[in-house]
Design an enzyme around this catalytic site. Structure first.
Site, PDB file in Angstrom:
ATOM      1  N   SER A 254       0.856  -1.184   0.000  1.00  0.00           N
ATOM      2  CA  SER A 254       0.000   0.000   0.000  1.00  0.00           C
ATOM      3  C   SER A 254       0.892   1.233   0.000  1.00  0.00           C
ATOM      4  O   SER A 254       2.115   1.129   0.106  1.00  0.00           O
ATOM      5  CB  SER A 254      -0.902  -0.007   1.231  1.00  0.00           C
ATOM      6  OG  SER A 254      -0.107   0.248   2.375  1.00  0.00           O
ATOM      7  N   LYS A 255       0.240   2.378  -0.096  1.00  0.00           N
ATOM      8  CA  LYS A 255       0.940   3.655  -0.175  1.00  0.00           C
ATOM      9  C   LYS A 255       2.009   3.807   0.910  1.00  0.00           C
ATOM     10  O   LYS A 255       3.037   4.414   0.700  1.00  0.00           O
ATOM     11  CB  LYS A 255      -0.063   4.812  -0.026  1.00  0.00           C
ATOM     12  CG  LYS A 255      -0.820   5.102  -1.291  1.00  0.00           C
ATOM     13  CD  LYS A 255      -0.238   6.325  -2.012  1.00  0.00           C
ATOM     14  CE  LYS A 255      -0.779   6.485  -3.414  1.00  0.00           C
ATOM     15  NZ  LYS A 255       0.064   5.840  -4.427  1.00  0.00           N
ATOM     16  N   ARG A 256       1.701   3.231   2.078  1.00  0.00           N
ATOM     17  CA  ARG A 256       2.664   3.476   3.159  1.00  0.00           C
ATOM     18  C   ARG A 256       3.985   2.718   2.928  1.00  0.00           C
ATOM     19  O   ARG A 256       4.981   2.995   3.566  1.00  0.00           O
ATOM     20  CB  ARG A 256       2.022   3.176   4.508  1.00  0.00           C
ATOM     21  CG  ARG A 256       2.133   1.831   5.031  1.00  0.00           C
ATOM     22  CD  ARG A 256       1.165   1.593   6.195  1.00  0.00           C
ATOM     23  NE  ARG A 256       0.685   0.231   6.111  1.00  0.00           N
ATOM     24  CZ  ARG A 256       1.402  -0.813   6.467  1.00  0.00           C
ATOM     25  NH1 ARG A 256       2.604  -0.638   6.970  1.00  0.00           N
ATOM     26  NH2 ARG A 256       0.940  -2.034   6.317  1.00  0.00           N
ATOM     27  N   GLY A 258       5.416   2.967   0.027  1.00  0.00           N
ATOM     28  CA  GLY A 258       6.079   3.740  -1.027  1.00  0.00           C
ATOM     29  C   GLY A 258       5.170   3.835  -2.234  1.00  0.00           C
ATOM     30  O   GLY A 258       3.955   3.685  -2.114  1.00  0.00           O
TER      31      GLY A 258
END
Ligand code: GLU
Length: 486
Positions: A254-256, A258
């Protein structure tokens, strides 16, 4: 395989092409190419609120950037089009009519409040939460009366009772559900639109899809879809649910972790071939699993689903970056220059008077040094504009040399008279100059490098000088001599 393989990638245009989606597309494409089959691209844009044309374009651009091509789909057409679900309503309508006619669907008038109350009651009684089938038995007259009265309704599939719903998943093995675990699936929503599961099945049947290769997050949809295949009297395709892509902490990517969309990797300066090669290894390995660098044709030759792992694959940015650097090292300087050109063009002053052979040579200097293309922006900007400032530590070191300015001016005289401005002769010239001056070769190199680039670290000095050419070198060193410690 007797029937030709037909696979599809079916993105919903609700965002950019995600790393996971790209990997699904890639596996489908490789599988199609391995078996000389057909790769279909279908845009699942029935969710009109969330779908955007700009995202369709972004997804197509992402696939093209990765070098994927489709045999049927947007832009190329094909015998089973249209390839946008929003344009296939008549196909869904026809299938709905048929199922209604065969008594396989029923009208359900339950309101959101009724369903909510049902859910609450089931939760309290600790029984399975699902539609209890109360509208199944409405007779035709009542249905017609309620429709005429303007009540809204959905159409549900009359779920068979006590049936096994099973399939042999190519990557997961045998997966079994019973029809009693499932709901009476909504096939048409109250706004008259087909539901996602229904549209997928109608399209996969229409488009003669033989293998459905998709993320394992779709496993829960598959038994519902199998009931629809049965209701429509169509044979099942093969299913292969591929493992999710995970971050290093083993949580779903996920976005967290990268960047998650493909275009971000493009912007970060990853090479599409390297990126594709890396994606191919996320959950798949060639027969010789120690091989990591595989060309497109090698991937075509090697890719089969039996080598897809059933466990999650970890997205490792360092590994991707390593692979990217490996690709860069293997390019010829001319190829690398072509890849770097859009990046170089962003550098102020480019091309700074450097001709084509000089630029090719420059690219060659960075072949072993670049990990990603964007690094060229900060590594090589000084080739195109003469430095106006000089590295502070470099100047300190120059001051320690003692008499640097005089030294540089005497070197300039020699350079002006140099018969040939090429690496070998330049190195010989600087060596003999240092010797004649009783100076360290390294000190003279340091002064030249600082004067030419403003930096203390660059590719080999004499290669750099050959790229810049006599006029630029002399001009830069003269400017530096004017400010250089004495
Ligand atoms: N449109 C679905 C998605 O974007 C894929 C459907 C499928 O592969 O069956 O997740």
């Amino acid at each position: 395989m007797s029937t030709p393989v037909r696979v599809r990638f079916a993105p919903s245009p609700t965002g950019h092409l995600h790393v996971g989606g790209a990997r699904t597309a890639l596996f489908n494409w490789l599988f199609a190419r391995h078996y000389r089959g057909v790769f279909v691209l279908r845009i699942e844009d029935t969710d009109l609120e969330r779908s955007q044309e700009a995202y369709t374009k972004a997804i197509l651009d992402g696939l093209r950037w990765l070098g994927l091509d489709w045999d049927e789909g947007p832009d190329v057409g094909g015998p089973h089009g249209p390839y946008f679900q929003s344009q296939r309503e008549d196909r869904y309508r026809a299938a709905i009519e048929r199922l209604l006619h065969e008594g396989k669907l029923y009208h359900c008038f339950c309101t959101a409040e009724t369903l909510e109350a049902m859910r609450k009651d089931q939760a309290e009684r600790k029984v399975d939460i699902k539609y209890d089938g109360r509208c199944r038995a409405l007779d035709r007259a009542e249905v017609e009366r309620r429709i005429a009265a303007g009540e809204t309704f959905v159409l549900r599939l009359r779920r068979p009772e006590r049936e096994w719903v099973e399939w042999d998943d190519i990557t997961k093995g045998r997966l079994s559900f019973t029809s009693d675990q499932l709901d009476d699936l909504v096939v048409v929503k109250s706004d008259g639109m087909p539901t996602y599961n229904f549209a997928v099945v109608v399209d996969d049947i229409d488009m003669r899809i033989t293998h459905v290769i998709r993320g394992e997050d779709h496993i829960s949809n598959t038994p519902k879809q199998i009931l629809l295949y049965r209701a429509l009297g169509a044979p099942l395709p093969w299913f292969a649910h591929i493992p999710m892509i995970l971050g290093k902490d083993r949580a779903r990517l996920s976005k967290r972790h990268g960047a998650t969309s493909v275009v971000e990797y493009e912007k970060m300066g990853y090479d599409p071939e390297a990126f594709r090669n890396y994606l191919a290894l996320l959950g798949w390995a060639p027969t010789d699993h120690t091989r990591e660098i595989l060309s497109r044709d090698e991937l075509f030759a090697e890719f089969t689903l039996d080598r897809v792992s059933s466990h999650g694959a970890i997205f490792d940015l360092d590994k991707l970056t390593w692979m990217n650097a490996e690709y860069i090292k293997r390019f010829s300087p001319a190829t690398l220059l072509a890849k770097l050109r859009p990046w170089l063009a962003q550098i102020p002053g480019f091309p700074g008077g450097l001709d084509e052979p000089a630029l090719v040579k420059l690219a060659g200097l960075y072949r072993e040094r670049l990990k990603t293309y964007n690094e060229i922006l900060t590594m090589a900007d000084w080739f195109f504009t003469a430095p106006t400032t000089y590295d502070a530590k470099g100047l300190e070191k120059a001051a320690k040399i003692g008499g640097a300015r005089g030294l540089l001016n005497r070197l300039l005289e020699r350079l002006r008279a140099a018969p040939e401005f090429a690496e070998g002769p330049l190195e010989a010239l600087v060596r003999s100059f240092a010797e004649a001056e009783g100076r360290k070769f390294g000190d003279v190199v340091h002064l030249c490098r600082l004067g030419l680039s403003g930096r203390t670290a660059t590719p080999g000095l004499f290669e750099v000088m050959a790229v810049l050419g006599r006029d630029r070198c002399l001009a830069r060193l003269e400017r530096f001599a004017a400010v250089c410690p004495t």
